[in-house]
Write a protein that holds these residues in place. Structure first.
Motif, PDB file in Angstrom:
ATOM      1  N   TYR A   1      -2.583   7.528  15.120  1.00 29.36           N
ATOM      2  CA  TYR A   1      -2.391   7.741  13.686  1.00 29.36           C
ATOM      3  C   TYR A   1      -2.132   6.401  12.989  1.00 29.36           C
ATOM      4  O   TYR A   1      -2.730   6.102  11.957  1.00 29.36           O
ATOM      5  N   PHE A   2      -1.252   5.589  13.577  1.00 32.83           N
ATOM      6  CA  PHE A   2      -0.905   4.301  12.973  1.00 32.83           C
ATOM      7  C   PHE A   2      -2.131   3.386  12.899  1.00 32.83           C
ATOM      8  O   PHE A   2      -2.394   2.780  11.862  1.00 32.83           O
ATOM      9  N   GLU A   3      -2.880   3.305  13.983  1.00 35.51           N
ATOM     10  CA  GLU A   3      -4.070   2.439  13.995  1.00 35.51           C
ATOM     11  C   GLU A   3      -5.096   2.906  12.952  1.00 35.51           C
ATOM     12  O   GLU A   3      -5.708   2.078  12.277  1.00 35.51           O
ATOM     13  N   GLY A   4      -5.273   4.221  12.828  1.00 35.02           N
ATOM     14  CA  GLY A   4      -6.185   4.743  11.815  1.00 35.02           C
ATOM     15  C   GLY A   4      -5.721   4.417  10.410  1.00 35.02           C
ATOM     16  O   GLY A   4      -6.517   4.044   9.544  1.00 35.02           O
ATOM     17  N   LEU A   5      -4.415   4.545  10.181  1.00 35.63           N
ATOM     18  CA  LEU A   5      -3.856   4.259   8.867  1.00 35.63           C
ATOM     19  C   LEU A   5      -4.005   2.770   8.525  1.00 35.63           C
ATOM     20  O   LEU A   5      -4.411   2.425   7.412  1.00 35.63           O
ATOM     21  N   ILE A   6      -3.705   1.905   9.481  1.00 30.74           N
ATOM     22  CA  ILE A   6      -3.833   0.463   9.247  1.00 30.74           C
ATOM     23  C   ILE A   6      -5.296   0.090   8.999  1.00 30.74           C
ATOM     24  O   ILE A   6      -5.607  -0.731   8.129  1.00 30.74           O
ATOM     25  N   SER A   7      -6.205   0.730   9.712  1.00 35.05           N
ATOM     26  CA  SER A   7      -7.635   0.497   9.487  1.00 35.05           C
ATOM     27  C   SER A   7      -8.029   0.921   8.076  1.00 35.05           C
ATOM     28  O   SER A   7      -8.758   0.204   7.382  1.00 35.05           O
TER      29      SER A   7
ATOM     30  N   SER B   1      -9.279  -1.637   4.997  1.00 29.36           N
ATOM     31  CA  SER B   1     -10.602  -1.516   4.391  1.00 29.36           C
ATOM     32  C   SER B   1     -10.557  -1.257   2.894  1.00 29.36           C
ATOM     33  O   SER B   1     -11.577  -1.302   2.228  1.00 29.36           O
ATOM     34  N   SER B   2      -9.362  -0.979   2.369  1.00 26.83           N
ATOM     35  CA  SER B   2      -9.281  -0.675   0.917  1.00 26.83           C
ATOM     36  C   SER B   2      -8.964  -1.914   0.109  1.00 26.83           C
ATOM     37  O   SER B   2      -8.674  -2.938   0.547  1.00 26.83           O
TER      38      SER B   2
ATOM     39  N   HIS C   1       0.832  -1.205   0.000  1.00 29.04           N
ATOM     40  CA  HIS C   1       0.000   0.000   0.000  1.00 29.04           C
ATOM     41  C   HIS C   1       0.872   1.262   0.000  1.00 29.04           C
ATOM     42  O   HIS C   1       1.826   1.363   0.751  1.00 29.04           O
ATOM     43  N   PRO C   2       0.538   2.240  -0.858  1.00 25.39           N
ATOM     44  CA  PRO C   2       1.342   3.465  -0.947  1.00 25.39           C
ATOM     45  C   PRO C   2       1.430   4.243   0.367  1.00 25.39           C
ATOM     46  O   PRO C   2       2.468   4.839   0.660  1.00 25.39           O
ATOM     47  N   LEU C   3       0.387   4.234   1.175  1.00 24.44           N
ATOM     48  CA  LEU C   3       0.437   4.948   2.451  1.00 24.44           C
ATOM     49  C   LEU C   3       1.440   4.304   3.411  1.00 24.44           C
ATOM     50  O   LEU C   3       2.157   4.995   4.131  1.00 24.44           O
ATOM     51  N   PHE C   4       1.496   2.978   3.407  1.00 28.02           N
ATOM     52  CA  PHE C   4       2.464   2.313   4.278  1.00 28.02           C
ATOM     53  C   PHE C   4       3.880   2.526   3.757  1.00 28.02           C
ATOM     54  O   PHE C   4       4.815   2.684   4.540  1.00 28.02           O
ATOM     55  N   ARG C   5       4.025   2.555   2.458  1.00 24.46           N
ATOM     56  CA  ARG C   5       5.354   2.846   1.883  1.00 24.46           C
ATOM     57  C   ARG C   5       5.834   4.231   2.309  1.00 24.46           C
ATOM     58  O   ARG C   5       7.014   4.440   2.557  1.00 24.46           O
ATOM     59  N   GLU C   6       4.906   5.178   2.416  1.00 25.52           N
ATOM     60  CA  GLU C   6       5.268   6.507   2.893  1.00 25.52           C
ATOM     61  C   GLU C   6       5.729   6.440   4.353  1.00 25.52           C
ATOM     62  O   GLU C   6       6.684   7.108   4.741  1.00 25.52           O
TER      63      GLU C   6
END
Length: 100
Positions: free
Chosen positions: A89-95, A99-100, A58-63
């Protein structure tokens, strides 16, 4: 393009080291992640999260990995992959990623 491949290769090496149990790991974090998962440490208290390897795509995790590289580098002698953000922030991002 070549630098991106090198960074991803470095991240994969770091993940292999974080999956391997170490004597100096956090209390309660002695169990190795199950197959297909890896551990990361988040926030000031280094809370341990075990997340699927598919998250790496996922591009967000790569960031986040890019931020981790800038903050800590990939030669962290303490073991484990540290993510430089707070737990909420991390938990929200992983969620969001899940979901995507």
């Amino acid at each position: 393009m070549g630098m991106g491949i090198i960074k991803i290769a470095n991240a994969k090496q770091k993940l292999k080291r974080s999956i391997t149990p170490k004597k100096n790991m956090l209390v309660g974090a002695t169990d190795s992640p199950k197959k297909g998962h890896f551990a990361v440490y988040v926030g000031e208290t280094n809370k341990r999260y075990v997340i699927p390897l598919s998250t790496l795509d996922h591009p967000l995790f790569r960031e986040l990995l890019h931020w981790a590289e800038e903050e800590f580098g990939f030669d962290n002698s303490e073991g484990g992959l540290k993510i430089p953000c707070n737990e909420d922030y991390f938990e929200g991002l992983i969620s969001l990623i899940s979901s995507s």
